[in-house]
Design a protein around this motif. Structure first.
Motif, mmCIF file in Angstrom:
data_model
loop_
_atom_site.group_PDB
_atom_site.id
_atom_site.type_symbol
_atom_site.label_atom_id
_atom_site.label_comp_id
_atom_site.label_asym_id
_atom_site.label_seq_id
_atom_site.Cartn_x
_atom_site.Cartn_y
_atom_site.Cartn_z
ATOM 1 N N ALA A 227 -29.933 79.796 66.993
ATOM 2 C CA ALA A 227 -29.078 80.199 68.110
ATOM 3 C C ALA A 227 -27.848 80.958 67.630
ATOM 4 N N ALA A 228 -27.411 80.693 66.387
ATOM 5 C CA ALA A 228 -26.250 81.378 65.825
ATOM 6 C C ALA A 228 -26.595 82.740 65.244
ATOM 7 N N GLY A 229 -27.868 83.131 65.315
ATOM 8 C CA GLY A 229 -28.260 84.463 64.898
ATOM 9 C C GLY A 229 -28.886 84.572 63.527
ATOM 10 N N PHE A 230 -29.224 83.453 62.907
ATOM 11 C CA PHE A 230 -29.884 83.523 61.607
ATOM 12 C C PHE A 230 -31.358 83.856 61.797
ATOM 13 N N VAL A 231 -31.853 84.732 60.936
ATOM 14 C CA VAL A 231 -33.209 85.250 61.080
ATOM 15 C C VAL A 231 -34.220 84.371 60.355
ATOM 16 N N HIS A 232 -33.840 83.893 59.177
ATOM 17 C CA HIS A 232 -34.759 83.123 58.335
ATOM 18 C C HIS A 232 -34.293 81.669 58.296
ATOM 19 N N VAL A 233 -34.998 80.807 58.986
ATOM 20 C CA VAL A 233 -34.606 79.399 59.084
ATOM 21 C C VAL A 233 -35.814 78.531 58.756
ATOM 22 N N VAL A 234 -35.619 77.583 57.864
ATOM 23 C CA VAL A 234 -36.659 76.610 57.550
ATOM 24 C C VAL A 234 -36.043 75.217 57.618
ATOM 25 N N GLN A 235 -36.886 74.227 57.836
ATOM 26 C CA GLN A 235 -36.429 72.843 57.893
ATOM 27 C C GLN A 235 -36.851 72.119 56.633
ATOM 28 N N ALA A 236 -35.903 71.460 55.985
ATOM 29 C CA ALA A 236 -36.185 70.672 54.796
ATOM 30 C C ALA A 236 -36.787 69.327 55.190
ATOM 31 N N ASP A 237 -37.270 68.607 54.206
ATOM 32 C CA ASP A 237 -37.836 67.287 54.459
ATOM 33 C C ASP A 237 -36.769 66.256 54.792
ATOM 34 N N GLY A 238 -35.517 66.570 54.503
ATOM 35 C CA GLY A 238 -34.424 65.648 54.783
ATOM 36 C C GLY A 238 -33.110 66.244 54.320
ATOM 37 N N PRO A 239 -32.025 65.473 54.397
ATOM 38 C CA PRO A 239 -30.695 65.997 54.104
ATOM 39 C C PRO A 239 -30.241 65.846 52.661
ATOM 40 N N LEU A 240 -31.050 65.235 51.793
ATOM 41 C CA LEU A 240 -30.635 65.024 50.413
ATOM 42 C C LEU A 240 -30.558 66.358 49.672
ATOM 43 N N PRO A 241 -29.621 66.498 48.724
ATOM 44 C CA PRO A 241 -29.500 67.774 48.009
ATOM 45 C C PRO A 241 -30.801 68.286 47.423
ATOM 46 N N ALA A 242 -31.573 67.428 46.789
ATOM 47 C CA ALA A 242 -32.840 67.879 46.197
ATOM 48 C C ALA A 242 -33.800 68.386 47.266
ATOM 49 N N GLN A 243 -33.830 67.732 48.417
ATOM 50 C CA GLN A 243 -34.719 68.163 49.497
ATOM 51 C C GLN A 243 -34.314 69.540 50.024
ATOM 52 N N LEU A 244 -33.021 69.755 50.197
ATOM 53 C CA LEU A 244 -32.546 71.042 50.701
ATOM 54 C C LEU A 244 -32.811 72.161 49.693
ATOM 55 N N VAL A 245 -32.528 71.907 48.429
ATOM 56 C CA VAL A 245 -32.711 72.936 47.408
ATOM 57 C C VAL A 245 -34.191 73.254 47.219
ATOM 58 N N GLN A 246 -35.022 72.253 47.200
ATOM 59 C CA GLN A 246 -36.462 72.506 47.040
ATOM 60 C C GLN A 246 -37.014 73.319 48.204
ATOM 61 N N ALA A 247 -36.571 73.022 49.425
ATOM 62 C CA ALA A 247 -37.025 73.799 50.578
ATOM 63 C C ALA A 247 -36.558 75.245 50.479
ATOM 64 N N ALA A 248 -35.333 75.445 50.012
ATOM 65 C CA ALA A 248 -34.822 76.802 49.832
ATOM 66 C C ALA A 248 -35.648 77.562 48.805
#
Length: 258
Positions: A227-248
């Motif tokens: 909704a804020a205008g980002f084109v490339h959005v994915v959802q990680a498995d959770g909020p932990l740093p490793a989960q976010l970085v791995q999804a990225a």
């Protein structure tokens, strides 16, 4: 598409509070990324008499919810968390549960889905008529936990044990961002943090940021990023740093090799 190839270099943008970027940096470095800290705020523990009294009341409730590891750390400076407690203690996720265990607390429940919705789906919070619900947290946020507890019939005993002190983006940080290697990945685990970044970022960086990969910690945050205008959005498995970085890393790798 060669899904085994890796990007040679990329940049992770971290919205963690000041002083809490180290886990992100370690996870990103292991996958070839440089991290730029874009802290929207610093956390300040509260220690006044009113906060102590509110915490004492919250810890004596039938259900006690800790909203973050920072809430646990701030609370542990004001009260013993290893003492026997009469109610059921709950954590919003595994990181918060681990912080409680380090503080000596036992018998903590935490949801597999580490967000407000996952917490509120726990059986212990299904029926609260006539019960007291303590919420150990900070001002701000969506307020869905507090509102839902009250809607389910609980008497809410809230203890705001720390504060978020807004921080400006420094000129040095902005210059680093302007020269940072692309692609960028923005790790989002707080809607308030994302909103503050968008409000603070200079005009020349707004468009480049919208081209970054947003790695959201929940479906709700992914929807807000779109909704804020980002084109490339994915959802990680959770909020932990490793989960976010791995999804990225997965998203950037797939994009680079398509």
């Amino acid at each position: 598409m060669d899904t085994e190839a890796n990007p040679t270099h990329w940049t992770l943008l971290s919205l963690r509070p000041r002083g809490q970027h180290a886990p992100m940096r370690r996870a990103a470095h292991a996958l070839g990324a440089t991290t730029i800290a874009l802290s929207p705020w610093a956390l300040r523990a509260r220690g006044d008499a009113a906060t102590r009294a509110a915490l004492d009341a919250a810890l004596g409730a039938d259900r006690v919810i800790f909203s973050s590891p920072s809430a646990v750390v701030a609370a542990s400076r004001l009260a013993r968390l290893d003492a026997p407690h009469p109610g059921q203690w709950l954590a919003v996720g595994s990181g918060t549960a681990a912080a409680l265990q380090r503080a000596g607390a036992r018998d903590i429940q935490a949801p597999a889905r580490m967000d407000s919705e996952g917490l509120l789906a726990l059986p212990a919070l299904a029926t609260l008529d006539g019960l007291r619900a303590g919420l150990v947290t900070a001002p701000g946020g969506r307020g869905i936990i507090a509102a839902t507890l009250q809607a389910r019939g609980a008497q809410l005993l809230r203890a705001d044990v720390y504060l978020r002190q807004p921080l400006p983006l420094s000129p040095r940080t902005l210059q680093r961002l302007r020269h940072a290697a692309t692609p960028w990945a923005l790790a989002v685990s707080s809607a308030d943090a994302l909103a503050r970044l968008l409000a603070e970022l200079p005009g020349d960086l707004q468009a480049p940021l919208r081209q970054a990969w947003v790695v959201a910690a929940s479906e709700r945050l992914a929807t807000q990023a779109e909704a804020a205008g980002f084109v490339h959005v994915v959802q990680a498995d959770g909020p932990l740093p490793a989960q976010l970085v791995q999804a990225a890393h997965r998203a950037i790798t797939r994009r680079a090799t398509c």
